[in-house]
Design a protein around this motif. Sequence first.
Motif, PDB file in Angstrom:
ATOM      1  N   PRO A 142       0.792  -1.235   0.000  1.00 12.85           N
ATOM      2  CA  PRO A 142       0.000   0.000   0.000  1.00 12.85           C
ATOM      3  C   PRO A 142       0.821   1.279   0.000  1.00 12.85           C
ATOM      4  O   PRO A 142       0.491   2.217  -0.715  1.00 12.85           O
ATOM      5  N   VAL A 143       1.897   1.333   0.774  1.00 10.56           N
ATOM      6  CA  VAL A 143       2.702   2.552   0.818  1.00 10.56           C
ATOM      7  C   VAL A 143       3.326   2.842  -0.535  1.00 10.56           C
ATOM      8  O   VAL A 143       3.301   3.978  -1.030  1.00 10.56           O
ATOM      9  N   LEU A 144       3.889   1.800  -1.178  1.00  7.20           N
ATOM     10  CA  LEU A 144       4.500   1.980  -2.488  1.00  7.20           C
ATOM     11  C   LEU A 144       3.449   2.350  -3.526  1.00  7.20           C
ATOM     12  O   LEU A 144       3.689   3.189  -4.396  1.00  7.20           O
ATOM     13  N   ALA A 145       2.286   1.726  -3.441  1.00 11.77           N
ATOM     14  CA  ALA A 145       1.224   2.023  -4.401  1.00 11.77           C
ATOM     15  C   ALA A 145       0.771   3.476  -4.289  1.00 11.77           C
ATOM     16  O   ALA A 145       0.551   4.146  -5.292  1.00 11.77           O
ATOM     17  N   ILE A 146       0.631   3.964  -3.057  1.00 13.01           N
ATOM     18  CA  ILE A 146       0.240   5.357  -2.871  1.00 13.01           C
ATOM     19  C   ILE A 146       1.305   6.287  -3.439  1.00 13.01           C
ATOM     20  O   ILE A 146       0.992   7.308  -4.070  1.00 13.01           O
ATOM     21  N   PHE A 147       2.579   5.929  -3.219  1.00  8.73           N
ATOM     22  CA  PHE A 147       3.664   6.747  -3.763  1.00  8.73           C
ATOM     23  C   PHE A 147       3.601   6.796  -5.285  1.00  8.73           C
ATOM     24  O   PHE A 147       3.737   7.870  -5.901  1.00  8.73           O
ATOM     25  N   LEU A 148       3.398   5.656  -5.930  1.00  9.42           N
ATOM     26  CA  LEU A 148       3.326   5.619  -7.389  1.00  9.42           C
ATOM     27  C   LEU A 148       2.123   6.411  -7.897  1.00  9.42           C
ATOM     28  O   LEU A 148       2.208   7.102  -8.916  1.00  9.42           O
ATOM     29  N   LEU A 149       1.020   6.312  -7.199  1.00 13.42           N
ATOM     30  CA  LEU A 149      -0.161   7.094  -7.575  1.00 13.42           C
ATOM     31  C   LEU A 149       0.136   8.590  -7.515  1.00 13.42           C
ATOM     32  O   LEU A 149      -0.210   9.347  -8.421  1.00 13.42           O
ATOM     33  N   CYS A 150       0.784   8.999  -6.436  1.00 15.77           N
ATOM     34  CA  CYS A 150       1.096  10.423  -6.274  1.00 15.77           C
ATOM     35  C   CYS A 150       2.050  10.901  -7.360  1.00 15.77           C
ATOM     36  O   CYS A 150       1.871  11.992  -7.920  1.00 15.77           O
ATOM     37  N   VAL A 151       3.063  10.092  -7.683  1.00 13.82           N
ATOM     38  CA  VAL A 151       4.011  10.480  -8.729  1.00 13.82           C
ATOM     39  C   VAL A 151       3.296  10.637 -10.064  1.00 13.82           C
ATOM     40  O   VAL A 151       3.493  11.621 -10.798  1.00 13.82           O
ATOM     41  N   ALA A 152       2.460   9.662 -10.413  1.00  9.73           N
ATOM     42  CA  ALA A 152       1.747   9.726 -11.685  1.00  9.73           C
ATOM     43  C   ALA A 152       0.798  10.913 -11.748  1.00  9.73           C
ATOM     44  O   ALA A 152       0.702  11.599 -12.765  1.00  9.73           O
ATOM     45  N   VAL A 153       0.097  11.157 -10.642  1.00 12.46           N
ATOM     46  CA  VAL A 153      -0.847  12.285 -10.617  1.00 12.46           C
ATOM     47  C   VAL A 153      -0.105  13.610 -10.750  1.00 12.46           C
ATOM     48  O   VAL A 153      -0.508  14.498 -11.516  1.00 12.46           O
ATOM     49  N   VAL A 154       1.000  13.759  -9.997  1.00  8.48           N
ATOM     50  CA  VAL A 154       1.744  15.024 -10.034  1.00  8.48           C
ATOM     51  C   VAL A 154       2.342  15.268 -11.413  1.00  8.48           C
ATOM     52  O   VAL A 154       2.234  16.365 -11.981  1.00  8.48           O
ATOM     53  N   LEU A 155       2.990  14.244 -11.982  1.00  4.92           N
ATOM     54  CA  LEU A 155       3.600  14.419 -13.306  1.00  4.92           C
ATOM     55  C   LEU A 155       2.536  14.655 -14.375  1.00  4.92           C
ATOM     56  O   LEU A 155       2.687  15.519 -15.237  1.00  4.92           O
ATOM     57  N   GLY A 156       1.450  13.874 -14.322  1.00  4.85           N
ATOM     58  CA  GLY A 156       0.393  14.057 -15.313  1.00  4.85           C
ATOM     59  C   GLY A 156      -0.282  15.413 -15.194  1.00  4.85           C
ATOM     60  O   GLY A 156      -0.518  16.091 -16.193  1.00  4.85           O
ATOM     61  N   ALA A 157      -0.582  15.822 -13.957  1.00  8.82           N
ATOM     62  CA  ALA A 157      -1.210  17.129 -13.763  1.00  8.82           C
ATOM     63  C   ALA A 157      -0.283  18.253 -14.189  1.00  8.82           C
ATOM     64  O   ALA A 157      -0.713  19.248 -14.782  1.00  8.82           O
ATOM     65  N   PRO A 206       4.170  17.865 -23.875  1.00  7.52           N
ATOM     66  CA  PRO A 206       3.365  17.792 -22.634  1.00  7.52           C
ATOM     67  C   PRO A 206       2.210  16.809 -22.741  1.00  7.52           C
ATOM     68  O   PRO A 206       1.883  16.135 -21.758  1.00  7.52           O
ATOM     69  N   LEU A 207       1.584  16.725 -23.931  1.00 12.29           N
ATOM     70  CA  LEU A 207       0.495  15.761 -24.100  1.00 12.29           C
ATOM     71  C   LEU A 207       1.004  14.338 -23.934  1.00 12.29           C
ATOM     72  O   LEU A 207       0.363  13.516 -23.273  1.00 12.29           O
ATOM     73  N   LEU A 208       2.156  14.041 -24.519  1.00 16.30           N
ATOM     74  CA  LEU A 208       2.735  12.706 -24.375  1.00 16.30           C
ATOM     75  C   LEU A 208       3.008  12.382 -22.912  1.00 16.30           C
ATOM     76  O   LEU A 208       2.736  11.265 -22.448  1.00 16.30           O
ATOM     77  N   GLY A 209       3.557  13.359 -22.174  1.00  7.15           N
ATOM     78  CA  GLY A 209       3.801  13.132 -20.758  1.00  7.15           C
ATOM     79  C   GLY A 209       2.525  12.848 -19.995  1.00  7.15           C
ATOM     80  O   GLY A 209       2.474  11.947 -19.144  1.00  7.15           O
ATOM     81  N   ALA A 210       1.458  13.611 -20.293  1.00 10.20           N
ATOM     82  CA  ALA A 210       0.183  13.390 -19.607  1.00 10.20           C
ATOM     83  C   ALA A 210      -0.413  12.037 -19.968  1.00 10.20           C
ATOM     84  O   ALA A 210      -0.952  11.339 -19.102  1.00 10.20           O
TER      85      ALA A 210
END
Length: 244
Positions: A142-157, A206-210
């Motif tokens: 769970p801790v790693l999954a939350i971290f990966l979610l946060c990274v993806a959300v921050v980079l995508g946003a 930027p679109l590719l990154g998102a």
Amino acid sequence: MKVLSNWRSVRLWETQVERDLHRDHSLRTHGLLIGTFTLLLMWGVSALQMHLLHVESLAIRYLVTLGVGYVGYLCVLRWWAQRLVERRTEFEPPDADLGIDSTGDQGSATDAADGGSALSDVAGGALDAAGSADEGAIIVVPVLAIFLLCVAVVLGAGSLVLLYFSWDALLAVAIEVAFSYVSARAAVRVAREGWLMAAVRLTWKPLLGAVVCAVALGALIDHFMPQVHSLPEAVRVLTGARKG
């Protein structure tokens, strides 16, 4: 030498148009409005897929949402730029009569595109690293999954903010539209990339990154939490599992 002089006059004309647009309009505000509209459009598309079309895969849902949002963004960008240019009827054509096939660069717009590609490069590198890892060596807790979610959300946003809320693409499209107006009534024959190519050149990274971040995030949730139907629900599940 005459060709160089004429080409320089075209570049000077572009600089003058850019200064006029900056002076007469708050381009940052225009970019904010365009970005807000695009995000609302994407929210509507995502809700439509979830509640009416019952699309279960988050990866597919995010991919379709970003695709529709980008097409809508280009359409609004073109319409908005034309409105800016149509309000200015005093555009004077550049003193040039060129028969050469030269596209040139779009100066400040190119610099903005290079700066906007940073997040997409980071996202692409992270995806390559994850793909090269041995599947058996990846332990998802769970801790790693939350971290990966946060990274993806921050980079995508972050990529979406660079893409939809930047005014550089609006300025580049407005200049191309203005040039098409003056070239229609003057002897200006110089090859241009056109408004669509200018917009895509400034926004595809930027679109590719998102897209990379969103699809990776959706695939991760689909694989490890097939019972959830949205990102907030996935966060609640992970947070509950961590507390438990």
